[in-house]
Design a protein around this motif. Structure first.
Motif, PDB file in Angstrom:
ATOM      1  N   SER A  30       0.843  -1.221   0.000  1.00  0.00           N
ATOM      2  CA  SER A  30       0.000   0.000   0.000  1.00  0.00           C
ATOM      3  C   SER A  30       0.862   1.248   0.000  1.00  0.00           C
ATOM      4  N   ARG A  31       1.947   1.236   0.781  1.00  0.00           N
ATOM      5  CA  ARG A  31       2.840   2.400   0.797  1.00  0.00           C
ATOM      6  C   ARG A  31       3.534   2.560  -0.559  1.00  0.00           C
ATOM      7  N   LEU A  32       3.955   1.431  -1.155  1.00  0.00           N
ATOM      8  CA  LEU A  32       4.598   1.520  -2.468  1.00  0.00           C
ATOM      9  C   LEU A  32       3.639   2.052  -3.521  1.00  0.00           C
ATOM     10  N   GLN A  33       2.383   1.615  -3.451  1.00  0.00           N
ATOM     11  CA  GLN A  33       1.407   2.080  -4.434  1.00  0.00           C
ATOM     12  C   GLN A  33       1.156   3.584  -4.278  1.00  0.00           C
ATOM     13  N   ASP A  34       1.115   4.069  -3.022  1.00  0.00           N
ATOM     14  CA  ASP A  34       0.951   5.513  -2.804  1.00  0.00           C
ATOM     15  C   ASP A  34       2.117   6.286  -3.398  1.00  0.00           C
ATOM     16  N   ILE A  35       3.339   5.741  -3.249  1.00  0.00           N
ATOM     17  CA  ILE A  35       4.510   6.445  -3.803  1.00  0.00           C
ATOM     18  C   ILE A  35       4.438   6.470  -5.324  1.00  0.00           C
ATOM     19  N   LEU A  36       4.085   5.328  -5.937  1.00  0.00           N
ATOM     20  CA  LEU A  36       4.013   5.285  -7.401  1.00  0.00           C
ATOM     21  C   LEU A  36       2.904   6.176  -7.941  1.00  0.00           C
ATOM     22  N   ASP A  37       1.804   6.319  -7.182  1.00  0.00           N
ATOM     23  CA  ASP A  37       0.678   7.181  -7.622  1.00  0.00           C
ATOM     24  C   ASP A  37       0.810   8.609  -7.120  1.00  0.00           C
ATOM     25  N   LEU A  38       1.862   8.888  -6.328  1.00  0.00           N
ATOM     26  CA  LEU A  38       2.081  10.209  -5.734  1.00  0.00           C
ATOM     27  C   LEU A  38       0.869  10.632  -4.904  1.00  0.00           C
ATOM     28  N   GLN A  39       0.363   9.710  -4.138  1.00  0.00           N
ATOM     29  CA  GLN A  39      -0.742   9.963  -3.218  1.00  0.00           C
ATOM     30  C   GLN A  39      -0.190   9.921  -1.790  1.00  0.00           C
ATOM     31  N   PHE A  40      -0.286  11.061  -1.086  1.00  0.00           N
ATOM     32  CA  PHE A  40       0.380  11.180   0.204  1.00  0.00           C
ATOM     33  C   PHE A  40      -0.590  11.529   1.334  1.00  0.00           C
TER      34      PHE A  40
END
Length: 329
Positions: A30-40
Motif C-alpha cells: 500500500s505504501r509503495l502504491q501511494d509512492i508510485l501514484d504520488l498519493q500522500f
C-alpha cells in the motif's frame, strides 16, 4: 527535479512490480502504491523519506522528486501554517536522498574488493615461490644421493678389479715355477745318455729330439690353453640402464656378495670364470657378456638369473634364488 525524470524513475519501478519491490525492500504494497501514484494523504514525510532512501539504494534511482511532490501536495491541501512550517523544517531531510551518497558507498566497496583481490594474489604468488624452492631443494638432494651411490658403485667396481688382478697374479706364480721345473728334468734325462762314442753319436740326436719334443709340446699346450683361459678369465658382464635399478650380484664360487644397491648407469664386472647369482628389481635394463646381449622377457616383477661359464645366463625362479642366496657369507 524535472517531472519527466521523476516519471521515468517511477515508470521503472512500475515495470518491476509492486509485489516484487515489496518482497525485496520489505515495504508494504500500500505504501509503495501511494509512492508510485504520488498519493500522500496517509503518509508522513518522515516515513516517506525512509521509503525513498531504501528504493534509491536498492534500484539506483533518483527519487528526490517524490519528496518535492509530497511538499507540493501538502502545501496545496493544508490550511494551517504550522503544517507548512513543519514541512519546511523537515525539507532538509531531502539531502539524505541524494545518489551521491550511495555512489560513494559503492565506490568504497569497490576499493575494498580491489584491495582484497590484490592481497589474495600476493599470497598466492608467495605460496607458489615457496613450493618451487621446496621442489628445488628436494630435487638437489635426490640428485646428490644418486651421484653418491654412483660413486660408491664405481669405487666397489675398482676394488673388485684390483682384487681380481691380485688373484690372477697369485694364480700365475705356481704355473711359472712348474714351467721352470721341467728344465732340470730334461737335463737329468740327458745325463743318462750312454758314454760310448758310438752310442753317443747314435743317441745324441734321439735324446735331443726326445728332449725337445716334450718341451715343445708343453709350450704348444700352454700357448693353446692360454687364449682360452684368458678369454674365460676376461669375460666381462655388463648391466646397463637409464632409470633407477636395484640389483644384487653374488659370487657362488666364493659365496660372497659382490654388490647390492641401486644404479641408473652401467655396471660391469669380470666373471673370473666363476658362477654368479643375479637379482633385479625390474626388467628395464640390458644384460651383456663381452658385448653380446642376453635376451629375456620384460616385466615389472623382480627377475632372477644364474650365470655359469659353460652354460651362460639362465633365468631361475625365486625359490631357487633364495636357496642359493642363503649360502652367502
Amino acid at each position: 527535479m524535472d517531472k519527466a525524470l521523476l516519471e521515468e524513475s517511477l515508470q521503472k519501478l512500475r515495470q518491476i512490480g509492486v509485489k516484487e519491490i515489496a518482497k525485496q525492500t520489505k515495504i508494504s504494497t500500500s505504501r509503495l502504491q501511494d509512492i508510485l501514484d504520488l498519493q500522500f494523504e496517509h503518509t508522513q514525510r518522515v516515513h516517506l523519506v525512509g521509503f525513498v532512501q531504501i528504493l534509491e539504494r536498492e534500484y539506483k534511482l533518483d527519487l528526490s522528486g517524490v519528496l518535492k511532490a509530497y511538499d507540493d501536495y501538502h502545501n496545496n491541501h493544508s490550511a494551517q501554517p504550522e503544517q507548512v512550517e513543519k514541512s519546511v523544517q523537515v525539507q532538509d531531510l531531502s539531502l539524505d536522498t541524494q545518489k551521491q551518497r550511495y555512489d560513494a558507498i559503492d565506490e568504497r566497496k569497490k576499493q575494498a574488493n580491489s584491495k582484497q583481490k590484490f592481497y589474495i594474489t600476493l599470497v598466492s604468488v608467495v605460496i607458489v615461490i615457496l613450493l618451487y624452492l621446496v621442489y628445488q631443494n628436494v630435487a638437489s638432494k635426490y640428485a646428490s644421493n644418486a651421484k653418491d651411490s654412483t660413486q660408491d658403485s664405481a669405487t666397489e667396481i675398482q676394488a673388485g678389479e684390483e682384487s681380481i688382478q691380485a688373484e690372477n697374479m697369485a694364480q700365475g706364480a705356481p704355473q711359472d715355477s712348474s714351467a721352470e721345473s721341467s728344465t732340470p728334468e730334461s737335463i737329468s734325462v740327458d745325463s743318462g745318455i750312454d758314454s760310448t762314442p758310438d752310442a753317443q753319436s747314435q743317441k745324441i740326436p734321439d735324446t735331443k729330439d726326445s728332449a725337445a719334443s716334450p718341451a715343445q709340446s708343453s709350450t704348444l699346450e700352454s700357448t693353446s690353453a692360454s687364449p682360452d683361459t684368458e678369454s674365460r678369465a676376461d669375460n666381462t658382464m655388463a648391466i646397463t640402464t637409464d632409470i633407477m635399478l636395484w640389483f644384487d650380484i653374488i659370487d657362488l664360487d666364493t659365496n660372497r656378495r659382490k654388490y647390492q644397491g641401486v644404479t641408473s648407469d652401467t655396471y660391469s664386472i669380470k666373471t673370473d670364470n666363476h658362477r654368479w647369482l643375479l637379482a633385479f628389481g625390474h626388467s628395464n635394463f640390458s644384460l651383456t657378456m663381452n658385448g653380446s646381449p642376453f635376451t629375456f622377457p620384460k616385466s615389472n616383477y623382480p627377475l632372477y638369473f644364474i650365470y655359469e661359464p659353460d652354460n651362460g645366463f639362465k633365468k631361475i625362479d625365486p625359490q631357487t634364488y633364495k636357496r642359493l642366496a642363503e649360502q652367502v657369507r
